[in-house]
Design an enzyme around this catalytic site. Structure first.
Site, PDB file in Angstrom:
ATOM      1  N   GLU A 159       0.857  -1.186   0.000  1.00  0.00           N
ATOM      2  CA  GLU A 159       0.000   0.000   0.000  1.00  0.00           C
ATOM      3  C   GLU A 159       0.891   1.233   0.000  1.00  0.00           C
ATOM      4  O   GLU A 159       1.970   1.231   0.616  1.00  0.00           O
ATOM      5  CB  GLU A 159      -0.888   0.009   1.251  1.00  0.00           C
ATOM      6  CG  GLU A 159      -1.757   1.269   1.336  1.00  0.00           C
ATOM      7  CD  GLU A 159      -2.728   1.273   2.525  1.00  0.00           C
ATOM      8  OE1 GLU A 159      -2.400   0.673   3.560  1.00  0.00           O
ATOM      9  OE2 GLU A 159      -3.793   1.885   2.390  1.00  0.00           O
ATOM     10  N   ASN A 218     -12.133  -3.264   1.679  1.00  0.00           N
ATOM     11  CA  ASN A 218     -10.873  -3.453   2.411  1.00  0.00           C
ATOM     12  C   ASN A 218     -11.140  -3.794   3.868  1.00  0.00           C
ATOM     13  O   ASN A 218     -10.906  -4.907   4.307  1.00  0.00           O
ATOM     14  CB  ASN A 218     -10.021  -2.192   2.306  1.00  0.00           C
ATOM     15  CG  ASN A 218      -8.900  -2.184   3.322  1.00  0.00           C
ATOM     16  OD1 ASN A 218      -8.159  -3.151   3.422  1.00  0.00           O
ATOM     17  ND2 ASN A 218      -8.787  -1.111   4.100  1.00  0.00           N
ATOM     18  N   GLU A 219     -11.644  -2.790   4.596  1.00  0.00           N
ATOM     19  CA  GLU A 219     -11.867  -3.001   6.027  1.00  0.00           C
ATOM     20  C   GLU A 219     -13.299  -2.604   6.324  1.00  0.00           C
ATOM     21  O   GLU A 219     -13.545  -1.648   7.040  1.00  0.00           O
ATOM     22  CB  GLU A 219     -10.870  -2.166   6.826  1.00  0.00           C
ATOM     23  CG  GLU A 219     -10.067  -2.996   7.773  1.00  0.00           C
ATOM     24  CD  GLU A 219      -8.858  -2.289   8.338  1.00  0.00           C
ATOM     25  OE1 GLU A 219      -8.942  -1.095   8.660  1.00  0.00           O
ATOM     26  OE2 GLU A 219      -7.820  -2.959   8.467  1.00  0.00           O
ATOM     27  N   CYS A 231      -6.597   1.394   3.238  1.00  0.00           N
ATOM     28  CA  CYS A 231      -7.469   2.559   3.141  1.00  0.00           C
ATOM     29  C   CYS A 231      -7.314   3.269   1.800  1.00  0.00           C
ATOM     30  O   CYS A 231      -8.260   3.889   1.311  1.00  0.00           O
ATOM     31  CB  CYS A 231      -7.184   3.509   4.292  1.00  0.00           C
ATOM     32  SG  CYS A 231      -7.487   2.738   5.880  1.00  0.00           S
TER      33      CYS A 231
HETATM   34  O1  AHR Z   1      -1.892  -1.297   6.949  1.00  0.00           O
HETATM   35  C1  AHR Z   1      -2.253  -0.014   7.362  1.00  0.00           C
HETATM   36  C2  AHR Z   1      -3.758   0.200   7.381  1.00  0.00           C
HETATM   37  O2  AHR Z   1      -4.329  -0.625   8.346  1.00  0.00           O
HETATM   38  C3  AHR Z   1      -4.504  -0.161   6.138  1.00  0.00           C
HETATM   39  O3  AHR Z   1      -4.539   0.873   5.217  1.00  0.00           O
HETATM   40  C4  AHR Z   1      -5.883  -0.446   6.617  1.00  0.00           C
HETATM   41  O4  AHR Z   1      -6.518  -1.443   5.874  1.00  0.00           O
HETATM   42  C5  AHR Z   1      -5.669  -0.851   8.060  1.00  0.00           C
HETATM   43  O5  AHR Z   1      -6.458  -0.107   8.894  1.00  0.00           O
END
Ligand code: AHR
Length: 647
Positions: free
Chosen positions: A44, A376-377, A252
């Site tokens: 990321e 993602n989350e 994110c």
């Molecule tokens: O890995 C860092 C962050 O942790 C990522 O962007 C997110 O998916 C999680 O909250």
């Protein structure tokens, strides 16, 4: 008295030894197959992992598009640049918003001179504007390029690498310009190794427009990729992890934050690099997308990993979203086309719209895309409804693609329990993406987490990392955290019929001001530091077996797993005690011979740093096996991997 003193000294000098432990395993007693995608990576653009990191661009804000995610100001567009008239001369410059290289890249610098000159210097990604952060090495070649457009201009444009006094430390190259935007290229070779600046001077009369400047070392990987390529030392660090998959672009970042346009739109990241629409990064900085989706697929292929793209699910990062950004069901359905187009970009024939673009970018053959994560989350009913719509549309067109569903950002509690309940009822055939960042001891206590999971719906541990107690704004990691991860990973391997993929997160962090800790790999413009956690990941991924083998250990304090391939029996043991442990192995169907031993040990609170990058590194040894027995002493605070030949 003397004798007493001598025995006391002996006690102090001798390492503390714990009770002996015995492990028994039969190489032919296979418990189950191990997923062949078990260990992979999650990349990321956090902590300047892409722009300012893996992406080989040395210039910050090369195209004057820089903008902060919240509260953007016009002045942000000058970020990274130091612009002045030449001494005792008059010069005018303006940041223009129209007539740029492309509607996606509208801003540029317009310089007006009257028999005078100006100088623009780029500081690179270093946080100290004083020293200059464009690190260059003597004798190395750097590809430089810029776009120019002249209006009634007579004079010269000159580029060179400069010291803090704006004096050249490389060859200088002079460019002509046309009445239309045109790209000019040159090779700059510094004669000194230095924290330098990229300097462009414009001298003469009239108006000259400048945009999209770039400086990259020639010894990068992917020099012929449209984005320009990646920093080779970091790519090698990733390759050494032998990743089975590469998850991208977030995190994110995939979802975006605060407003809709911030969500990652893959179509903004492909095509000619000067036509990609930059986007503020939710973790700070700007995403130039020079490492866009095409370069990502190429990187995955380059390091032997399967791509695993993450697209958002029609909702932004749920932890940050401040506005009413949720997509309506109709908008979700319309957005599904973007996901289908991404799959076509990766896998479509060259006569399709998006497969054709991939071919024109340089890769006519399809990429090996088998997975797509939607969300993602995310959690909650609204998410699962959107997920349901999107995964159905994907599966109708691409039934062989495996969809990955998010289970939220926590390891325990109602939220994840509710996610699992919804997923088991509605999407039992999909793979479930769990994320958790916990204190090291949580990992030790939970090595059996997956032992009791029902075996039907598969798990992707998409983000995890152990950290020591918080210090200020940081969550530190060290050998102790790495050993806790290693202990946990023995549990992942033992359950690798269920847990089919796992990735540490985040992967990369620039030395200055990381947005997130802990991280696996640290870097600055000169060096790469591999953490103890990196070494654990590498040791495990390099010795992942094909099958788990039945084993028994008569010691409750060690963590272990036994696996095999066609050629080797692999024993992984973690000793968290600050004492050595004499370790006996009773191994059936293992011929006499010698095994390779790889061990990471040391003082638990130690870690690696830019000053001491090799304080905690694995060492190799040998261990004989004879008549099915092998003896070894496990060092205090260690993870040890034995590989015994089976033939
Ligand atoms: O890995 C860092 C962050 O942790 C990522 O962007 C997110 O998916 C999680 O909250």
């Amino acid at each position: 008295m003397r004798r007493m003193l001598a025995s006391l000294m002996l006690l102090v000098l001798l390492p503390a030894v714990s009770m002996a432990a015995t492990l028994s395993a039969d190489a032919n007693a296979v418990a189950h197959e191990i997923s062949d995608t078990l260990y992979g990576l999650f990349f990321e653009d956090i902590n300047y992992a892409a722009d300012g990191g893996l992406y080989a661009e040395l210039l910050l804000n090369r195209s004057f598009e820089y903008q902060k995610i919240l509260n953007p100001q016009r002045a942000d567009r000058y970020t990274g640049w130091n612009i002045n008239a030449l001494p005792f001369q008059k010069a005018d410059w303006q940041l223009m918003e129209e007539g740029g290289l492309h509607p996606n890249n509208p801003h540029y610098l317009s310089v007006s001179l009257q028999d005078s000159g100006m100088r623009m210097m780029n500081q690179g990604y270093c946080s100290s504007a004083l020293s200059g952060g464009v690190y260059v090495e003597a004798g190395k070649n750097y590809d430089f390029s810029l776009y120019l457009r002249r209006e009634d201009f007579t004079g010269t444009v000159t580029a060179f690498i400069a010291n803090a006094g704006a004096q050249p430390i490389s060859n200088s190259v002079t460019f002509d310009a046309d009445a239309e935007w045109k790209k000019y290229t040159a090779v700059l070779t510094p004669e000194k190794t230095a924290d330098a600046w990229l300097c462009v001077t414009v001298e003469g009369s009239g108006r000259m427009d400048v945009d999209m400047l770039s400086l990259m070392p020639q010894d990068r990987i992917g020099r012929d990729w449209p984005g320009g390529g990646l920093r080779s030392d970091l790519v090698e660090a990733l390759r050494d992890l032998k990743p089975a998959f590469l998850r991208f672009p977030g995190g994110c970042v995939a979802e975006g934050s605060y407003y809709r346009e911030n969500a990652y739109n893959w179509k903004d990241t492909v095509g000619p690099v000067e036509q990609r629409r930059e986007n503020p990064n939710t973790w700070g900085g700007m995403q130039t997308y020079g490492l866009g989706y095409y370069e990502y697929f190429c990187l995955a292929e380059e390091i032997g990993a399967l791509p695993l793209p993450v697209v958002h699910a029609g909702m932004l990062c749920q932890a940050r979203d401040r506005q009413d950004t949720d997509y309506t069901p109709d908008e979700v359905r319309a957005y599904a086309q973007d996901i289908l187009d991404l799959i076509e970009f990766a896998t479509g024939d060259t006569d399709t719209v998006w497969g054709g673009l991939r071919a024109r970018m340089g890769h006519p053959a399809p990429f090996d895309l088998r997975y797509i994560a939607i969300g993602n989350e995310n959690w909650g009913t609204a998410y699962f409804t959107r997920y349901g719509i999107l995964r159905k549309i994907v599966k109708e067109k691409y039934p062989d693609i495996t969809c990955i569903v998010a289970a939220g950002p926590v390891a325990e509690g109602t939220l994840i329990r509710d996610s699992w309940n919804q997923i088991r009822t509605r999407f039992p055939d999909d793979v479930v993406d769990e994320h958790y960042y916990m204190e090291s001891n949580w990992f030790l206590k939970n090595t059996g987490r997956y032992d009791s999971y029902p075996r039907t719906t598969k798990v992707f541990l998409g983000e995890y990392a152990a950290h020591e107690p918080v210090q200020g704004s940081r969550r530190p990691n060290n050998l102790h955290a790495a050993l806790c991860e290693a202990a946990y990973m023995t549990g992942l391997e033992r359950n690798s019929d269920l847990v089919i993929m796992a990735a540490y997160a985040p992967l990369l962090a620039r030395e200055e001001k990381p947005a997130w800790t802990p991280d696996l790999i640290w870097f600055n413009e000169k060096a790469v530091v591999l953490t103890p956690s990196y070494h654990v990941q590498k040791m495990f991924a390099n010795t992942v077996g094909d099958q788990v083998v039945e084993s028994a250990l008569d010691d409750g304090k060690l963590y272990h797993v036994v696996t095999r391939t066609d050629t080797h029996l692999q024993i992984k043991v973690v000793n968290m005690q600050e004492e050595e442990v004499p370790f006996s192995m009773r191994l059936s169907h293992v011929p006499d011979g010698e095994g390779m031993v790889t061990c990471l040990s040391g003082t638990p609170k130690h870690t690696n740093s830019f000053v001491k990058p090799e304080k905690v590194i694995p060492v190799q040894n040998r261990c004989a096996v004879s008549g099915g027995s092998a003896e070894y002493v496990l060092p205090a605070s260690s993870v040890t991997i034995f590989e015994f030949p089976l033939k």
